[in-house]
Design a protein around this motif. Structure first.
Motif, PDB file in Angstrom:
ATOM      1  N   GLU A   1       0.817  -1.215   0.000  1.00  0.00           N
ATOM      2  CA  GLU A   1       0.000   0.000   0.000  1.00  0.00           C
ATOM      3  C   GLU A   1       0.848   1.263   0.000  1.00  0.00           C
ATOM      4  N   ASN A   2       2.102   1.146   0.408  1.00  0.00           N
ATOM      5  CA  ASN A   2       2.928   2.338   0.584  1.00  0.00           C
ATOM      6  C   ASN A   2       4.134   2.421  -0.349  1.00  0.00           C
ATOM      7  N   ALA A   3       4.453   1.327  -1.013  1.00  0.00           N
ATOM      8  CA  ALA A   3       5.631   1.303  -1.882  1.00  0.00           C
ATOM      9  C   ALA A   3       5.253   1.571  -3.336  1.00  0.00           C
ATOM     10  N   ILE A   4       6.238   1.991  -4.111  1.00  0.00           N
ATOM     11  CA  ILE A   4       6.041   2.155  -5.541  1.00  0.00           C
ATOM     12  C   ILE A   4       6.456   0.859  -6.236  1.00  0.00           C
ATOM     13  N   GLU A   5       6.111   0.738  -7.507  1.00  0.00           N
ATOM     14  CA  GLU A   5       6.329  -0.523  -8.225  1.00  0.00           C
ATOM     15  C   GLU A   5       7.795  -0.944  -8.231  1.00  0.00           C
ATOM     16  N   LYS A   6       8.702   0.002  -8.439  1.00  0.00           N
ATOM     17  CA  LYS A   6      10.125  -0.328  -8.488  1.00  0.00           C
ATOM     18  C   LYS A   6      10.590  -0.931  -7.162  1.00  0.00           C
ATOM     19  N   GLU A   7      10.087  -0.411  -6.055  1.00  0.00           N
ATOM     20  CA  GLU A   7      10.463  -0.928  -4.741  1.00  0.00           C
ATOM     21  C   GLU A   7       9.910  -2.338  -4.520  1.00  0.00           C
ATOM     22  N   LEU A   8       8.686  -2.568  -4.981  1.00  0.00           N
ATOM     23  CA  LEU A   8       8.072  -3.882  -4.823  1.00  0.00           C
ATOM     24  C   LEU A   8       8.788  -4.936  -5.657  1.00  0.00           C
ATOM     25  N   VAL A   9       9.187  -4.563  -6.848  1.00  0.00           N
ATOM     26  CA  VAL A   9       9.920  -5.499  -7.708  1.00  0.00           C
ATOM     27  C   VAL A   9      11.234  -5.892  -7.043  1.00  0.00           C
ATOM     28  N   TRP A  10      11.947  -4.906  -6.529  1.00  0.00           N
ATOM     29  CA  TRP A  10      13.218  -5.188  -5.839  1.00  0.00           C
ATOM     30  C   TRP A  10      13.001  -6.131  -4.655  1.00  0.00           C
ATOM     31  N   LEU A  11      11.966  -5.867  -3.864  1.00  0.00           N
ATOM     32  CA  LEU A  11      11.706  -6.679  -2.676  1.00  0.00           C
ATOM     33  C   LEU A  11      11.387  -8.114  -3.049  1.00  0.00           C
ATOM     34  N   GLU A  12      10.575  -8.306  -4.047  1.00  0.00           N
ATOM     35  CA  GLU A  12      10.212  -9.662  -4.469  1.00  0.00           C
ATOM     36  C   GLU A  12      11.432 -10.427  -4.988  1.00  0.00           C
ATOM     37  N   GLU A  13      12.328  -9.718  -5.646  1.00  0.00           N
ATOM     38  CA  GLU A  13      13.542 -10.368  -6.160  1.00  0.00           C
ATOM     39  C   GLU A  13      14.479 -10.799  -5.032  1.00  0.00           C
ATOM     40  N   LYS A  14      14.420 -10.109  -3.909  1.00  0.00           N
ATOM     41  CA  LYS A  14      15.366 -10.356  -2.824  1.00  0.00           C
ATOM     42  C   LYS A  14      14.853 -11.358  -1.781  1.00  0.00           C
ATOM     43  N   THR A  15      13.699 -11.914  -1.995  1.00  0.00           N
ATOM     44  CA  THR A  15      13.164 -12.862  -1.008  1.00  0.00           C
ATOM     45  C   THR A  15      13.061 -14.274  -1.582  1.00  0.00           C
ATOM     46  N   ILE A  16      13.908 -14.571  -2.534  1.00  0.00           N
ATOM     47  CA  ILE A  16      13.858 -15.901  -3.154  1.00  0.00           C
ATOM     48  C   ILE A  16      14.689 -16.921  -2.379  1.00  0.00           C
ATOM     49  N   ASN A  17      15.692 -16.446  -1.616  1.00  0.00           N
ATOM     50  CA  ASN A  17      16.487 -17.371  -0.800  1.00  0.00           C
ATOM     51  C   ASN A  17      17.064 -16.616   0.393  1.00  0.00           C
ATOM     52  N   ALA A  18      17.620 -17.368   1.339  1.00  0.00           N
ATOM     53  CA  ALA A  18      18.089 -16.786   2.596  1.00  0.00           C
ATOM     54  C   ALA A  18      19.247 -15.815   2.388  1.00  0.00           C
ATOM     55  N   LYS A  19      20.180 -16.168   1.521  1.00  0.00           N
ATOM     56  CA  LYS A  19      21.341 -15.310   1.318  1.00  0.00           C
ATOM     57  C   LYS A  19      20.949 -13.954   0.749  1.00  0.00           C
ATOM     58  N   SER A  20      20.077 -13.964  -0.258  1.00  0.00           N
ATOM     59  CA  SER A  20      19.671 -12.698  -0.868  1.00  0.00           C
ATOM     60  C   SER A  20      18.862 -11.853   0.107  1.00  0.00           C
ATOM     61  N   ALA A  21      18.048 -12.495   0.954  1.00  0.00           N
ATOM     62  CA  ALA A  21      17.259 -11.760   1.943  1.00  0.00           C
ATOM     63  C   ALA A  21      18.157 -11.102   2.985  1.00  0.00           C
ATOM     64  N   GLN A  22      19.192 -11.834   3.412  1.00  0.00           N
ATOM     65  CA  GLN A  22      20.115 -11.274   4.395  1.00  0.00           C
ATOM     66  C   GLN A  22      20.883 -10.085   3.820  1.00  0.00           C
TER      67      GLN A  22
END
Length: 274
Positions: A14-35
């Motif tokens: 509700e508060n993020a823009i599309e570019k931010e959401l895309v980045w977040l989704e890309e970074k939650t695919i595995n533990a290393k990228s999330a960290q």
């Protein structure tokens, strides 16, 4: 856990823009990228202030990047439960201030919050104001998991450092006799030095009145300080102690009813110290 993750993601969405959401989704695919994303968050997520309710109807006023970091921590626990503790300890040991704030903000949301008690009490001892505030205010970890000793240390540090105790979650539910007695002793020290304490602090003695504290309340009534008089009136009116009732009748206070509240004293507390 899943419900909390979904709720947080909904708030982010509700508060993020599309570019931010895309980045977040890309970074939650595995533990290393999330960290790694936890550290890199401010480079890709804005620091816009947001207000939201997450649990217990508590309104949180955070920045978007703080909420995203909390989300990443919860995703990390979900993705890699076996290695989660080691990863979080690494993040704690290397964290800068804003990373620490996010870590302490996330503690009550982890699957085994009690495991992080030593980390939480470390924040109470911190000399960095923002880190202390992240565990002390708007965070229900202390009220749920702190011992009485640790709880009292948190409250007393707020008072000593002129911080707003009414922002502590569960302030009244964790009030106790030892804390009330310590506050009385502290008041005596301040009075002896010709100083005072914020009037709203007296709310913590309401259900723990001793002969000494009854005498303190009379001092408040006689102080010619309206805030002290309000506090004494509120304490005496909220207890069934017979001596408090005598004081209430002996020193009646006639003021606007809107002023006869703890909320009024909360708003005045910032100017109570000299």
């Amino acid at each position: 856990m899943v419900a909390t993750l979904d709720k947080i993601f909904e708030i982010i969405h509700e508060n993020a823009i599309e570019k931010e959401l895309v980045w977040l989704e890309e970074k939650t695919i595995n533990a290393k990228s999330a960290q790694l994303a936890f550290v890199a968050t401010p480079r890709f997520i804005g620091k816009r202030p947001i207000s939201f309710e997450l649990d217990n109807n508590q309104t949180k006023n955070w920045t978007l990047d703080r909420l995203v970091r909390v989300y990443l921590l919860l995703k990390l626990e979900n993705i890699n439960p076996d290695g989660f503790e080691e990863q979080i300890n690494t993040l704690f040991d290397t964290a800068e201030i804003n990373e620490s704030i996010a870590l302490y903000s996330a503690l009550p949301l982890f699957q085994n919050p009690e495991k992080w008690l030593l980390r939480a009490t470390d924040a109470v001892r911190s000399n960095v104001g923002d880190i202390f505030d992240s565990i002390a205010f708007g965070n229900d970890y202390p009220v749920k998991y702190f011992s009485e000793l640790a709880w009292n240390q948190l409250v007393l540090k707020c008072i000593f450092n002129e911080k707003p105790i009414h922002q502590i979650v569960g302030l009244h539910s964790r009030a106790n006799q030892h804390l009330a007695d310590t506050l009385s002793d502290f008041a005596h020290e301040r009075w002896a030095a010709g100083r005072k304490i914020p009037a709203q602090v007296w709310r913590l003695v309401t259900h723990f009145l001793t002969d000494a504290i009854i005498k303190d309340l009379e001092v408040l009534f006689l102080s010619n300080d309206l805030q002290n008089q309000i506090a004494a009136t509120l304490v005496c009116s909220e207890t069934d102690n017979s001596e408090a009732e005598i004081l209430l009748n002996k020193y009646p206070l006639s003021i606007n009813s809107e002023m006869l509240t703890w909320e009024y004293l909360e708003n005045q507390s910032a100017i109570c110290y000299e």
